[in-house]
Design a protein around this motif. Structure first.
Motif, PDB file in Angstrom:
ATOM      1  N   UNK A 103      41.798  66.430  42.558  1.00  0.00           N
ATOM      2  CA  UNK A 103      42.128  67.781  43.022  1.00  0.00           C
ATOM      3  C   UNK A 103      40.843  68.552  43.302  1.00  0.00           C
ATOM      4  N   UNK A 104      39.865  68.414  42.420  1.00  0.00           N
ATOM      5  CA  UNK A 104      38.583  69.105  42.590  1.00  0.00           C
ATOM      6  C   UNK A 104      37.842  68.621  43.832  1.00  0.00           C
ATOM      7  N   UNK A 126      46.711  59.136  39.345  1.00  0.00           N
ATOM      8  CA  UNK A 126      48.160  59.149  39.258  1.00  0.00           C
ATOM      9  C   UNK A 126      48.784  59.555  40.573  1.00  0.00           C
ATOM     10  N   UNK A 127      50.056  59.928  40.512  1.00  0.00           N
ATOM     11  CA  UNK A 127      50.811  60.239  41.729  1.00  0.00           C
ATOM     12  C   UNK A 127      50.256  61.443  42.481  1.00  0.00           C
ATOM     13  N   UNK A 128      49.825  62.471  41.746  1.00  0.00           N
ATOM     14  CA  UNK A 128      49.296  63.658  42.420  1.00  0.00           C
ATOM     15  C   UNK A 128      48.062  63.304  43.246  1.00  0.00           C
ATOM     16  N   UNK A 129      47.184  62.511  42.663  1.00  0.00           N
ATOM     17  CA  UNK A 129      45.974  62.106  43.384  1.00  0.00           C
ATOM     18  C   UNK A 129      46.318  61.289  44.615  1.00  0.00           C
ATOM     19  N   UNK A 130      47.274  60.355  44.485  1.00  0.00           N
ATOM     20  CA  UNK A 130      47.611  59.525  45.635  1.00  0.00           C
ATOM     21  C   UNK A 130      48.234  60.347  46.754  1.00  0.00           C
ATOM     22  N   UNK A 159      55.736  53.577  41.672  1.00  0.00           N
ATOM     23  CA  UNK A 159      56.235  52.927  42.882  1.00  0.00           C
ATOM     24  C   UNK A 159      56.552  53.948  43.970  1.00  0.00           C
ATOM     25  N   UNK A 160      57.053  55.097  43.575  1.00  0.00           N
ATOM     26  CA  UNK A 160      57.373  56.142  44.546  1.00  0.00           C
ATOM     27  C   UNK A 160      56.129  56.583  45.313  1.00  0.00           C
TER      28      UNK A 160
END
Length: 324
Positions: A103-104, A126-130, A159-160
């Motif tokens: 995010x940074x 994790x998912x947020x980064x991807x 997986x999502x």
């Protein structure tokens, strides 16, 4: 005469060494800086980042194996990337960035005018980064994006989120190399990636080594390369539950396609070598499964003949990584 590259691995950097690095960065001539696995104080890391910001020609920066060890260092790096206008390749493999770190860095990475190669392997993402990384693979007709992306060994991604990446890859007009080795993808995600590869007009290299695949996935890829035109030249499937025979069939078909391309290039070109040549650029690491241990990493052995790591073939714009 100033050095074209500075490469130091696994050392404790003194203040004098950091000063020399910073002076080299500020001058015209330093193209590659690698301090892979090195230890330095937070203050000295900030000094190096300010040097990166001021560098007029730095093309490759290697901070692999824990150099970016916390959020404060991530902020320093983000500030440097916002100012720098020359960097093309950034290695952060083995940095405990997590989602907060990405995010940074996101705005600085997404808006950088020349960055085309990014290694975020084993960064505890994790998912947020991807989701943010998908934004660095803009669809056809949009702004330019990454040409080479490494996301090896990030087991926290669901997986999502991987399915979302497959969609982004299918619509990207820039991405040529995608390394997803040592993630728990499984056959379902591999099937989505096969569709993405078939749709892509640019992807040439896909690394799925050690991703929990079976013959089911291999059969899908075999059908794709056998029956549909694709840009894919290299598909790495080692360390999966896939028969050697299926792997060899896929490798042979991809080799035949590359031979055909080479013959066409020879017939139509009478000049420098084709830009499809893909020289080596990245280290491949033995993944750390349990916890982050930056100094215990070893280069991963590529024993099978088709296990060739390739880069995005940007000629002099991407410098080969030479240290081990």
């Amino acid at each position: 005469m100033l050095p074209a590259s500075i490469q130091i691995t696994g050392e404790l950097l003194s203040a004098a060494e950091v000063r020399d690095i910073c002076e080299s960065l500020k001058e015209d001539g330093l193209r590659l800086l690698s301090v892979r696995g090195c230890q330095l104080s937070d203050r000295d890391f900030g000094r190096v980042c300010r040097g990166v910001a001021e560098s007029p020609c730095l093309a490759q920066l290697n901070l692999n194996l824990g150099v970016v060890s916390g959020l404060s260092r991530t902020r320093h790096l983000a500030d440097a990337l916002r100012t720098n206008r020359s960097l093309q390749t950034l290695f952060l493999h083995g940095s405990p960035l997590m989602d907060a770190g990405l995010v940074t860095l996101n705005v600085a990475l997404s808006s950088h005018p020349t960055l085309v190669c990014l290694d975020l392997g084993d960064c505890m993402l994790g998912d947020e980064a991807l989701g943010l990384i998908c934004g660095m693979l803009p669809p056809d007709g949009a702004k330019s994006g990454l040409r080479e992306l490494t996301l090896s060994a990030n087991p926290g991604i669901s997986s999502k989120a991987w399915a979302r990446l497959a969609i982004a890859v299918a619509h990207s007009s820039q991405l040529r190399v995608l390394n997803l080795d040592y993630n728990s993808l499984g056959d379902r995600i591999a099937g989505m990636l096969a569709v993405a590869v078939a749709s892509s007009r640019s992807l040439e290299v896909l690394d799925l080594e050690g991703t929990g695949l079976t013959n089911q996935s291999a059969q899908v890829f075999l059908d794709m390369v056998e029956n549909y035109p694709t840009c894919l030249k290299v598909l790495l499937l080692g360390e999966n539950d896939i028969s050697p025979e299926l792997q060899q069939q896929i490798c042979d078909l991809l080799s035949e396609g590359e031979d055909d391309d080479n013959r066409e290039s020879t017939a139509t070109e009478r000049g420098p070598a084709s830009s499809c040549a893909l020289p080596p650029i990245r280290d491949k690491y033995q993944p750390i499964r349990d916890k982050y241990q930056p100094l215990s990493w070893l280069p991963h052995s590529n024993s099978a003949p088709q296990m060739v790591l390739l880069t995005s073939g940007l000629g002099e714009s991407l410098l080969a990584e030479t240290e081990m």
